[in-house]
Write a protein that holds these residues in place. Structure first.
Motif, short mmCIF file in Angstrom:
data_model
loop_
_atom_site.label_atom_id
_atom_site.label_comp_id
_atom_site.label_asym_id
_atom_site.label_seq_id
_atom_site.Cartn_x
_atom_site.Cartn_y
_atom_site.Cartn_z
N GLU A 103 23.25 73.18 28.38
CA GLU A 103 22.32 72.55 27.44
C GLU A 103 23.07 71.72 26.39
O GLU A 103 22.66 70.61 26.03
N ASP A 104 24.20 72.29 25.91
CA ASP A 104 25.01 71.53 24.93
C ASP A 104 25.56 70.25 25.55
O ASP A 104 25.59 69.19 24.92
N LEU A 105 26.03 70.35 26.79
CA LEU A 105 26.60 69.17 27.46
C LEU A 105 25.54 68.09 27.69
O LEU A 105 25.82 66.89 27.55
N VAL A 106 24.33 68.52 28.04
CA VAL A 106 23.25 67.54 28.22
C VAL A 106 22.96 66.83 26.90
O VAL A 106 22.80 65.61 26.84
N GLU A 107 22.90 67.63 25.80
CA GLU A 107 22.63 67.02 24.49
C GLU A 107 23.78 66.13 24.05
O GLU A 107 23.57 65.04 23.50
N LEU A 108 25.02 66.59 24.28
CA LEU A 108 26.17 65.76 23.91
C LEU A 108 26.20 64.47 24.71
O LEU A 108 26.54 63.39 24.18
N THR A 109 25.85 64.55 26.00
CA THR A 109 25.79 63.34 26.82
C THR A 109 24.78 62.36 26.26
O THR A 109 25.03 61.15 26.17
N ASP A 110 23.62 62.90 25.84
CA ASP A 110 22.59 62.03 25.27
C ASP A 110 23.07 61.39 23.97
O ASP A 110 22.83 60.22 23.71
N ARG A 111 23.76 62.20 23.14
CA ARG A 111 24.22 61.67 21.85
C ARG A 111 25.36 60.66 22.01
O ARG A 111 25.44 59.68 21.26
N LEU A 112 26.23 60.91 22.97
CA LEU A 112 27.41 60.05 23.12
C LEU A 112 27.15 58.82 23.97
O LEU A 112 27.82 57.79 23.81
N ARG A 113 26.21 58.93 24.91
CA ARG A 113 25.96 57.79 25.79
C ARG A 113 24.58 57.17 25.62
O ARG A 113 24.40 55.99 25.93
N GLY A 114 23.63 57.92 25.16
CA GLY A 114 22.28 57.41 25.06
C GLY A 114 22.02 56.71 23.74
O GLY A 114 22.83 56.71 22.81
N ALA A 115 20.84 56.07 23.66
CA ALA A 115 20.41 55.38 22.43
C ALA A 115 19.88 56.41 21.46
O ALA A 115 18.67 56.50 21.20
N SER A 116 20.81 57.16 20.91
CA SER A 116 20.43 58.31 20.10
C SER A 116 20.58 58.09 18.60
O SER A 116 20.27 58.96 17.81
N VAL A 117 21.09 56.91 18.22
CA VAL A 117 21.34 56.65 16.80
C VAL A 117 20.20 55.80 16.26
O VAL A 117 19.96 54.69 16.75
#
Length: 444
Positions: A103-117
């Motif tokens: 779950e942490d890796l999925v969230e980190l992937t979203d934060r680091l690669r996705g339009a999360s900012v």
């Protein structure tokens, strides 16, 4: 250059979850980006050109571009704060566990690669949409945010570096030229070159006004004096536009040359006036000799056209007196061009007098040549034993009477000399008979 417009995130999915090693490498890379961006922003904040732009009373192109650049810098700092917050949040999530859960890796992937900012739209209050109000926020991935910050930074830096380059180059050069201008004006005043009295004095006033205006414009609107380098995308690519400065510098150099010429006149004017009087005196003496020779020619040479001889150059003498008057009253700026003109005209006058003397005495020169030729042939025939030849004596006496009588008809005298030459040639030929023997044709 200007503030960034509204940019939406790419919207694409971040892809499959990253593993722990990929997350750590991504955080390390983004951390390095963070440090580089922070260093660049602090350097931009402390840049001398930026401080000057903030404190200057700007006008024209520079005023408009600096307003846009200030907005870009504000947006840039907002983006950096959002980037910093997102990176810190991702680091904290990764630091919760040594071995991150799926779950942490999925969230980190979203934060680091996705339009999360999420970033507030800096132009939301300035723009409007036909269909409704502008979006109040935008979504970016961290990589998109880095690219956007790099773009804003490059454009902002270009503005700051360009203005600083112009301010570093032109005002100092203008100040140096202005100092040289003041020295030249002082020299010009000392030799009578003043505004309203001499064209160079008016030109000095014009250059003074131009340099004052140019400096004020450079200080308030440096971007108007920048030439971008064709094809260059590097910040500050180009050079300051120095055309107006260069024109003023050339004009001042020309005037300084004129002033130097006037100063030289002040130093050697007396000697030049003496030389001028000498040249005009020689011209007068030559004309006097020509007039005297003309009377002699008219009395001694018959049937000859003798050119008239002009009188003395009274106009030059009067202008020479004017030059001396200028010198007595220290009017060097008027004396300088007058002396140069008089020197040329005096030399022309002396040449004209010499040519007149030559033209007047030409008949006497012809008579002297005929006399010399006649005596030379008499000596030649005497050496060959024909001194007592009756025909030669008769023709010699006839030619001599014509050449030594006054007035002398040169055409008749020349014919008599030729008859004597022919008789002498025939006598010498008879002395040395033979089909291949030499024959004297009258040459000497």
């Amino acid at each position: 250059m200007g503030a960034a417009g509204p940019f939406a995130g790419s919207g694409k999915a971040p892809g499959p979850p990253m593993d722990r090693d990929e997350v750590d490498r991504a955080l390390a890379r983004l951390g390095a980006e963070y440090e580089a961006i922070e260093t660049s922003l602090l350097a931009l904040q402390d840049h001398a050109g930026r401080r000057l732009l903030e404190g200057a009373e700007l006008t024209g192109v520079t005023k408009d571009r600096w307003a846009a650049t200030e907005q870009s810098i504000t947006v840039l700092w907002g983006y950096f704060e959002a980037y910093s917050s997102a990176l810190t949040s991702a680091r904290e999530l990764r630091a919760r566990r040594r071995w991150s859960s799926r779950e942490d890796l999925v969230e980190l992937t979203d934060r680091l690669r996705g339009a999360s900012v999420t970033v507030a739209n800096p132009t939301a209050q300035l723009t409007s949409s036909i269909t409704g109000p502008a979006k109040l926020s935008e979504q970016f991935s961290l990589e998109e945010l880095v690219a956007r910050m790099n773009d804003l930074y490059a454009r902002s830096l270009d503005m700051v570096v360009t203005a600083d380059a112009v301010w570093s180059a032109l005002p100092a050069r203008i100040d140096l030229l202005s100092a040289e201008l003041q020295r030249t004006r002082s020299l010009a005043h000392s030799v009578g070159v003043r505004p309203g009295e001499h064209p160079s004095g008016d030109e000095l006033e014009s250059i003074t006004h131009e340099l004052t205006t140019l400096r004020a414009q450079v200080i308030s609107d440096p971007m108007a004096f920048w030439r971008p380098a064709p094809g260059s995308s590097a910040p500050g690519g180009g050079r300051p536009d120095t055309d107006r400065y260069d024109r003023s510098a050339r004009a001042l150099q020309d005037i300084r040359g004129e002033i130097d010429a006037v100063l030289r006149v002040r130093q050697d004017s007396e000697e030049r006036l003496i030389r001028l009087r000498d040249v005009l005196s020689r011209a007068d003496r030559t004309l006097t000799a020509a007039r005297s020779a003309r009377g002699e020619v008219l009395a001694k040479i018959a049937a000859s056209e003798v050119p008239a001889v002009s009188g003395p150059a009274t106009a030059l003498q009067e202008r020479l007196a004017t030059a001396a008057e200028y010198r007595r009253h220290s009017q060097w700026h008027r004396l300088s061009p007058l002396l140069e003109l008089l020197e040329r005209e005096a030399e022309d006058e002396l040449l004209r007098a010499r040519e007149s003397l030559t033209a007047v005495t030409a008949p006497l020169a012809v008579r002297a040549e005929l006399r010399g030729r006649l005596d030379a042939y008499k000596a030649k025939v005497a050496r060959h034993g024909f001194a007592e030849d009756p025909l030669l004596i008769e023709r010699y006496d006839a030619a001599r009477r014509m050449l030594w009588s006054a007035p002398c008809d040169l055409r008749v005298a020349e014919h008599a000399v030729l008859r004597y030459q022919q008789a002498a040639a025939e006598a010498l030929t008879q002395r040395e008979p033979g089909p291949s023997g030499p024959t004297d044709r009258g040459g000497y």
